[in-house]
Write an enzyme that holds these catalytic residues in place. Structure first.
Site, PDB file in Angstrom:
ATOM      1  N   ARG A 178      20.528  -6.175   8.135  1.00 53.05           N
ATOM      2  CA  ARG A 178      22.605  -6.636   7.849  1.00 53.05           C
ATOM      3  C   ARG A 178      23.107  -5.560   8.382  1.00 53.05           C
ATOM      4  O   ARG A 178      23.815  -5.589   8.683  1.00 53.05           O
ATOM      5  CB  ARG A 178      22.603  -6.065   6.286  1.00 53.05           C
ATOM      6  CG  ARG A 178      22.683  -6.899   5.088  1.00 53.05           C
ATOM      7  CD  ARG A 178      23.086  -6.593   3.578  1.00 53.05           C
ATOM      8  NE  ARG A 178      24.369  -7.261   3.519  1.00 53.05           N
ATOM      9  CZ  ARG A 178      24.793  -8.083   2.960  1.00 53.05           C
ATOM     10  NH1 ARG A 178      23.858  -8.835   2.026  1.00 53.05           N
ATOM     11  NH2 ARG A 178      26.396  -8.665   2.622  1.00 53.05           N
ATOM     12  N   LYS A 185       3.460 -10.643  -2.386  1.00 58.01           N
ATOM     13  CA  LYS A 185       4.300 -10.667  -3.923  1.00 58.01           C
ATOM     14  C   LYS A 185       5.102  -9.496  -3.894  1.00 58.01           C
ATOM     15  O   LYS A 185       5.021  -8.751  -2.923  1.00 58.01           O
ATOM     16  CB  LYS A 185       2.489  -9.873  -3.741  1.00 58.01           C
ATOM     17  CG  LYS A 185       2.494  -8.419  -4.381  1.00 58.01           C
ATOM     18  CD  LYS A 185       0.919  -8.202  -5.362  1.00 58.01           C
ATOM     19  CE  LYS A 185       1.550  -7.126  -5.993  1.00 58.01           C
ATOM     20  NZ  LYS A 185       1.857  -5.329  -5.686  1.00 58.01           N
ATOM     21  N   ASP A 220      -2.111 -11.594  -0.376  1.00 61.53           N
ATOM     22  CA  ASP A 220      -1.890 -10.489  -0.845  1.00 61.53           C
ATOM     23  C   ASP A 220      -3.220  -9.404  -0.102  1.00 61.53           C
ATOM     24  O   ASP A 220      -4.611 -10.087   0.022  1.00 61.53           O
ATOM     25  CB  ASP A 220      -3.127 -11.055  -2.157  1.00 61.53           C
ATOM     26  CG  ASP A 220      -3.852  -9.816  -3.643  1.00 61.53           C
ATOM     27  OD1 ASP A 220      -3.708  -9.366  -3.107  1.00 61.53           O
ATOM     28  OD2 ASP A 220      -3.782 -10.425  -4.259  1.00 61.53           O
ATOM     29  N   HIS A 221      -3.188  -8.437  -0.500  1.00 64.40           N
ATOM     30  CA  HIS A 221      -3.517  -6.963   1.051  1.00 64.40           C
ATOM     31  C   HIS A 221      -4.395  -7.250   0.434  1.00 64.40           C
ATOM     32  O   HIS A 221      -5.443  -6.573   1.390  1.00 64.40           O
ATOM     33  CB  HIS A 221      -2.758  -6.316   1.447  1.00 64.40           C
ATOM     34  CG  HIS A 221      -2.565  -5.774   0.228  1.00 64.40           C
ATOM     35  ND1 HIS A 221      -1.931  -5.138  -1.268  1.00 64.40           N
ATOM     36  CD2 HIS A 221      -3.212  -3.737  -0.023  1.00 64.40           C
ATOM     37  CE1 HIS A 221      -2.228  -3.959  -2.058  1.00 64.40           C
ATOM     38  NE2 HIS A 221      -3.200  -3.527  -0.572  1.00 64.40           N
ATOM     39  N   LYS A 237      -8.886  -6.516   2.643  1.00 61.67           N
ATOM     40  CA  LYS A 237     -10.443  -4.743   2.919  1.00 61.67           C
ATOM     41  C   LYS A 237     -11.250  -5.961   2.691  1.00 61.67           C
ATOM     42  O   LYS A 237     -11.875  -6.955   2.499  1.00 61.67           O
ATOM     43  CB  LYS A 237      -9.517  -4.613   1.655  1.00 61.67           C
ATOM     44  CG  LYS A 237      -7.974  -4.134   0.751  1.00 61.67           C
ATOM     45  CD  LYS A 237      -8.776  -3.318  -0.551  1.00 61.67           C
ATOM     46  CE  LYS A 237      -7.083  -3.039  -1.219  1.00 61.67           C
ATOM     47  NZ  LYS A 237      -6.731  -1.781  -0.671  1.00 61.67           N
ATOM     48  N   GLU A 287      -5.936   4.347  -9.893  1.00 62.39           N
ATOM     49  CA  GLU A 287      -5.349   4.835  -9.067  1.00 62.39           C
ATOM     50  C   GLU A 287      -4.582   6.331  -9.561  1.00 62.39           C
ATOM     51  O   GLU A 287      -4.368   5.994 -10.218  1.00 62.39           O
ATOM     52  CB  GLU A 287      -3.564   4.431  -8.387  1.00 62.39           C
ATOM     53  CG  GLU A 287      -4.035   2.529  -8.218  1.00 62.39           C
ATOM     54  CD  GLU A 287      -2.468   2.086  -7.649  1.00 62.39           C
ATOM     55  OE1 GLU A 287      -2.184   2.415  -6.871  1.00 62.39           O
ATOM     56  OE2 GLU A 287      -1.688   1.402  -8.267  1.00 62.39           O
ATOM     57  N   ASP A 323       2.188  -5.981 -11.576  1.00 61.95           N
ATOM     58  CA  ASP A 323       2.114  -5.263 -10.274  1.00 61.95           C
ATOM     59  C   ASP A 323       0.364  -5.799  -9.517  1.00 61.95           C
ATOM     60  O   ASP A 323       0.428  -5.397  -8.463  1.00 61.95           O
ATOM     61  CB  ASP A 323       1.916  -4.051 -10.161  1.00 61.95           C
ATOM     62  CG  ASP A 323       2.605  -2.889  -9.327  1.00 61.95           C
ATOM     63  OD1 ASP A 323       2.985  -4.124  -8.031  1.00 61.95           O
ATOM     64  OD2 ASP A 323       1.783  -2.156  -8.997  1.00 61.95           O
ATOM     65  N   HIS A 374      -3.820  -8.946  -7.419  1.00 62.85           N
ATOM     66  CA  HIS A 374      -4.881  -8.588  -7.244  1.00 62.85           C
ATOM     67  C   HIS A 374      -6.650  -8.576  -8.220  1.00 62.85           C
ATOM     68  O   HIS A 374      -7.502  -8.914  -7.637  1.00 62.85           O
ATOM     69  CB  HIS A 374      -5.072  -6.826  -6.762  1.00 62.85           C
ATOM     70  CG  HIS A 374      -3.957  -6.312  -6.022  1.00 62.85           C
ATOM     71  ND1 HIS A 374      -3.059  -7.350  -4.556  1.00 62.85           N
ATOM     72  CD2 HIS A 374      -2.693  -5.922  -5.958  1.00 62.85           C
ATOM     73  CE1 HIS A 374      -2.173  -6.862  -3.948  1.00 62.85           C
ATOM     74  NE2 HIS A 374      -2.121  -5.484  -4.855  1.00 62.85           N
ATOM     75  N   LYS A 391      -2.146   3.240 -12.725  1.00 65.70           N
ATOM     76  CA  LYS A 391      -1.716   4.573 -12.262  1.00 65.70           C
ATOM     77  C   LYS A 391      -1.773   5.836 -13.395  1.00 65.70           C
ATOM     78  O   LYS A 391      -1.947   6.063 -14.168  1.00 65.70           O
ATOM     79  CB  LYS A 391      -0.307   4.382 -12.314  1.00 65.70           C
ATOM     80  CG  LYS A 391       0.079   3.192 -11.526  1.00 65.70           C
ATOM     81  CD  LYS A 391       1.511   3.452 -10.609  1.00 65.70           C
ATOM     82  CE  LYS A 391       1.727   1.928  -9.730  1.00 65.70           C
ATOM     83  NZ  LYS A 391       0.700   1.799  -8.060  1.00 65.70           N
TER      84      LYS A 391
HETATM   85  C1  BG6 Z   1       0.133  -2.214  -4.270  1.00 70.41           C
HETATM   86  C2  BG6 Z   1       0.767  -2.366  -6.056  1.00 70.41           C
HETATM   87  O1  BG6 Z   1       0.680  -4.219  -3.984  1.00 70.41           O
HETATM   88  O2  BG6 Z   1      -0.612  -2.819  -4.644  1.00 70.41           O
HETATM   89  C3  BG6 Z   1       1.653  -1.049  -5.750  1.00 70.41           C
HETATM   90  O3  BG6 Z   1       2.610  -2.940  -5.457  1.00 70.41           O
HETATM   91  C4  BG6 Z   1      -0.701  -0.351  -5.496  1.00 70.41           C
HETATM   92  O4  BG6 Z   1       1.544  -0.579  -7.395  1.00 70.41           O
HETATM   93  C5  BG6 Z   1      -1.113  -0.652  -4.213  1.00 70.41           C
HETATM   94  O5  BG6 Z   1      -0.930   1.291  -5.981  1.00 70.41           O
HETATM   95  C6  BG6 Z   1      -2.317  -0.284  -4.608  1.00 70.41           C
HETATM   96  O6  BG6 Z   1      -2.799  -0.617  -2.945  1.00 70.41           O
HETATM   97  P1  BG6 Z   1      -4.368   0.001  -2.598  1.00 70.41           P
HETATM   98  O7  BG6 Z   1      -4.541  -0.825  -1.456  1.00 70.41           O
HETATM   99  O8  BG6 Z   1      -3.818   1.402  -2.319  1.00 70.41           O
HETATM  100  O9  BG6 Z   1      -4.837  -0.095  -3.483  1.00 70.41           O
END
Ligand code: BG6
Length: 504
Positions: free
Chosen positions: A53, A162, A191-192, A196, A230, A249, A254, A354
Site C-alpha cells: 500500500r 503458514k 513450512d520452513h 532445514k 524455544e 503456531d 512443524h 516458548k
Molecule cells: C515459526 C513460529 O513458524 O517458527 C515462531 O511462528 C517460531 O513462533 C519459529 O519461533 C521457530 O522457528 P525456528 O526455525 O527458529 O525453529
C-alpha cells in the site's frame, strides 16, 4: 539450466512480493535473495516487483531492499548487498490495495514490460508476504487479471507462508479459494522446518542406510519424543500469538511434519509426490483424539515470569499485545498414537514451548528395555533407555546413547554416547531455510512444500484440540520462564520406559 557446480538454477523470472514493505520480507526474504545471488543461485534474469500500500518509487523500493539486506547482515552484508546489483537484478514497485482490481491490472502491465525489457519469459513467482487474510484476495486479484494462467512454456507459482487457515473449516475454504484460480502444482505452501538440512536428513538417515531401518519400528522402539523448545518468548508478535497459540503456531505444522517424516514408510522415490504420499499416509494413521481422553493425553501451559540466562523475563500475560487474562497456551505436550503395522503401541510424545530453558529441536527414539538384565542393579550406574537422538537444532547432529562397561576389575556399566556432528563432518555451506525455499520455488521443486491433502490432514489431527481449547475443557497450567514447562507434562510419560522427557 545448471551452474558451474552442476546445481540446477532457475530460468528467468519475475518475483512479485505482496507485502513488500512488511517485516517478513525485510528480515527473511531479501537477505535470502542476496545470499542466493552470491552463490549464483538466482534466476539468470530476475526482476523483483514489490506490491504494497505504501507509496514509493522503483528506486526507493530498491533502496529499501538493499537496506534490509545490510541490516540483516553479518560480515558479508556488503558483498551480499552488491551481489544483487552485480547479477543485474531489477526492481519495480506498485503501490496499491489487494482489494482493488486496478492493482492487478497495473501488475499485469509491469510483468508484460519486464518480459519485453528483461526477458523474464512470462515466468512469475508470487510470494505472499502478507497477513493470511490476504491470501484469498490476492489469488482472486491475480486470477481475475488473467495472471494465474500459465501460458505454454511458462510458470506462475503462488507461494504462501503458514498459517494456512485457522482450523479445518477455514483451511478448506481457503484451499477452495486458491484452487478457483490456481492448480495444485502452482501452489507452494511453506513450512520452513522442511527446509532445514537436519529435517531433510531424517529421510537420508532412514532411507539411504540399512542399519537404522530395522530398528525403526514397534519391535524395538518403546516411544518417540519430539521436542521443539524455544527460549524466546513471543517477542513483538503478541497480537498474532494471541490468535494462534502453540497449537496453531508449531504443532499443526512443524511438529506434525517432523512426526510424518519420522513415522512414514519408505517412498517409491525421492520425488516430491512420492514423499508427500507417504507423509499423508502417516498423518492419516494418527488415531483421532477423543474429547473424553484429552485430559490424559494433553497438557497446556503458559509461561509465568522467570529467568533465562540470568535475565529476568516477564510473564506471557505481561507481553505487549497480550491480554492480561489470556488463556492462550505457550506450551503444549501431547501423546499421539500412530495406528499402523509399524507403530501400533508406540506412543509419539510431542511437546513445544516458548520461554523454555533453552532452544532445542530434536526427535528422540527411545528403545525398549532389554528382556532380561543379567546384572545386579548395583552394577548399573544408570539405566537410561537406549536412545537415538536426531538433533535438528541448534547443535545439529545425531547421537546414540547406550551402556558400556566401566573400565576396571568389576563388571559395571554406565551410559555413553556416540556423537555425530554436522559441523565437524561437513564443510559445505548449509543454506538458510528461506534460501532453500526460494530456490526450490523458482525451480518448481515442491518436495519441501506442503500439499493440500497434508494441510488438510494436519488440521484434522488437531481439530479436536482446537474444539476442546475453545470450550475450555483442557485446563491451563503455568510454568516459570526458563523451566522445562509444567510438571504435569511428565505424567504423560508415566507408562513409558524411562518415564520422563529427555532434557535436550
Ligand atoms: C515459526 C513460529 O513458524 O517458527 C515462531 O511462528 C517460531 O513462533 C519459529 O519461533 C521457530 O522457528 P525456528 O526455525 O527458529 O525453529
Amino acid at each position: 539450466m545448471t551452474d558451474a557446480n552442476g546445481q540446477r538454477v532457475a530460468l528467468s523470472a519475475a518475483l512479485v512480493v505482496f507485502g513488500a514493505t512488511g517485516d517478513l520480507a525485510h528480515r527473511k526474504l531479501y537477505p535470502a535473495l542476496a545470499s542466493l545471488a552470491t552463490q549464483g543461485q538466482l534466476p539468470r534474469r530476475l526482476v523483483i516487483v514489490g506490491v504494497s500500500r505504501t507509496r514509493m518509487s522503483n528506486e526507493d523500493f530498491a533502496a529499501e531492499v538493499h537496506n534490509a539486506i545490510a541490516k540483516a547482515g553479518d560480515g558479508d552484508a556488503r558483498h551480499r548487498q552488491t551481489s544483487l546489483d552485480e547479477r543485474g537484478v531489477q526492481f519495480r514497485y506498485i503501490a496499491g490495495s489487494f482489494d482493488d482490481d486496478d492493482t492487478f491490472r497495473r501488475l499485469g502491465e509491469v510483468l508484460a514490460a519486464c518480459d519485453a525489457q528483461y526477458q523474464t519469459a512470462g515466468n512469475a513467482l508470487y510470494y505472499l508476504s502478507t497477513i493470511p487474510q490476504m491470501f484469498g484476495k490476492v489469488a482472486a486479484g491475480l486470477g481475475k487479471a488473467g495472471l494465474a494462467e500459465e501460458p505454454p512454456g511458462t510458470f506462475r507459482r503462488f507461494v504462501v507462508e503458514k498459517p494456512f487457515g485457522r482450523d479445518l473449516a477455514t483451511s478448506t475454504a481457503l484451499d477452495e479459494q486458491l484452487h478457483r484460480y490456481f492448480q495444485e502444482h502452482q501452489i507452494f505452501r511453506i513450512d520452513h522446518y522442511l527446509a532445514k538440512e537436519t529435517v531433510q536428513n531424517i529421510l537420508a538417515l532412514r532411507f539411504t542406510n540399512t542399519i537404522f531401518e530395522p530398528l525403526w519400528n514397534r519391535r524395538y522402539v518403546d516411544h518417540v519424543q519430539i521436542t521443539v523448545a524455544e527460549d524466546l518468548g513471543v517477542e513483538h508478535r503478541g497480537t498474532f500469538y494471541e490468535q494462534s497459540g502453540a497449537l496453531r503456531d508449531i504443532v499443526q505444522n512443524h511438529l506434525l511434519q517432523v512426526l510424518a517424516l519420522t513415522a512414514m514408510e519408505p517412498p517409491a522415490s525421492f520425488d516430491a509426490n512420492a514423499i508427500r504420499d507417504e507423509k499423508v499416509k502417516a498423518l492419516r494413521s494418527i488415531r483421532p483424539l477423543q474429547p473424553e481422553a484429552l485430559l490424559r493425553s494433553v497438557v497446556r501451559g503458559q509461561y509465568a515470569k522467570g529467568e533465562i540466562g540470568g535475565v529476568e523475563v516477564p510473564a506471557y500475560r505481561e507481553e505487549e499485545g497480550v491480554a492480561p487474562d489470556s488463556t492462550v497456551e505457550t506450551y503444549l505436550a501431547l501423546e499421539l498414537d500412530v495406528d499402523n503395522w509399524r507403530w501400533a503401541g508406540v506412543p509419539f510424545y510431542l511437546r513445544t514451548g516458548k520461554r523454555l530453558a533453552h532452544r532445542a529441536t530434536e526427535v528422540a527414539l527411545r528403545y525398549k528395555q532389554v528382556p532380561f538384565l543379567p546384572l545386579p542393579p548395583s552394577a548399573v550406574d544408570s539405566v537410561e533407555p537406549n536412545t537415538m537422538v536426531l538433533k535438528i537444532q541448534p547443535d545439529e547432529g545425531i547421537t546414540l546413547e547406550f551402556a558400556a562397561k566401566v573400565p576396571g576389575a568389576s563388571f559395571r556399566v554406565r551410559g555413553v554416547e556416540l556423537d555425530f556432528k554436522y559441523r565437524s563432518a561437513f564443510q559445505e555451506h548449509a543454506p538458510e531455510a528461506y534460501e532453500r525455499v526460494l530456490r526450490d520455488a523458482f525451480l518448481g521443486d515442491a518436495t519441501l512444500f506442503i500439499r493440500a491433502d497434508e494441510v488438510d490432514q494436519a488440521w484434522r489431527v488437531v481439530q479436536p484440540l482446537i474444539d476442546a481449547f475453545g470450550a475450555g475443557t483442557v485446563p491451563l497450567s503455568f510454568y516459570p520462564a526458563g523451566s522445562w514447562g509444567p510438571p504435569e507434562a511428565d505424567d504423560l510419560l508415566a507408562h513409558s520406559f524411562g518415564d520422563t522427557w529427555r532434557t535436550p
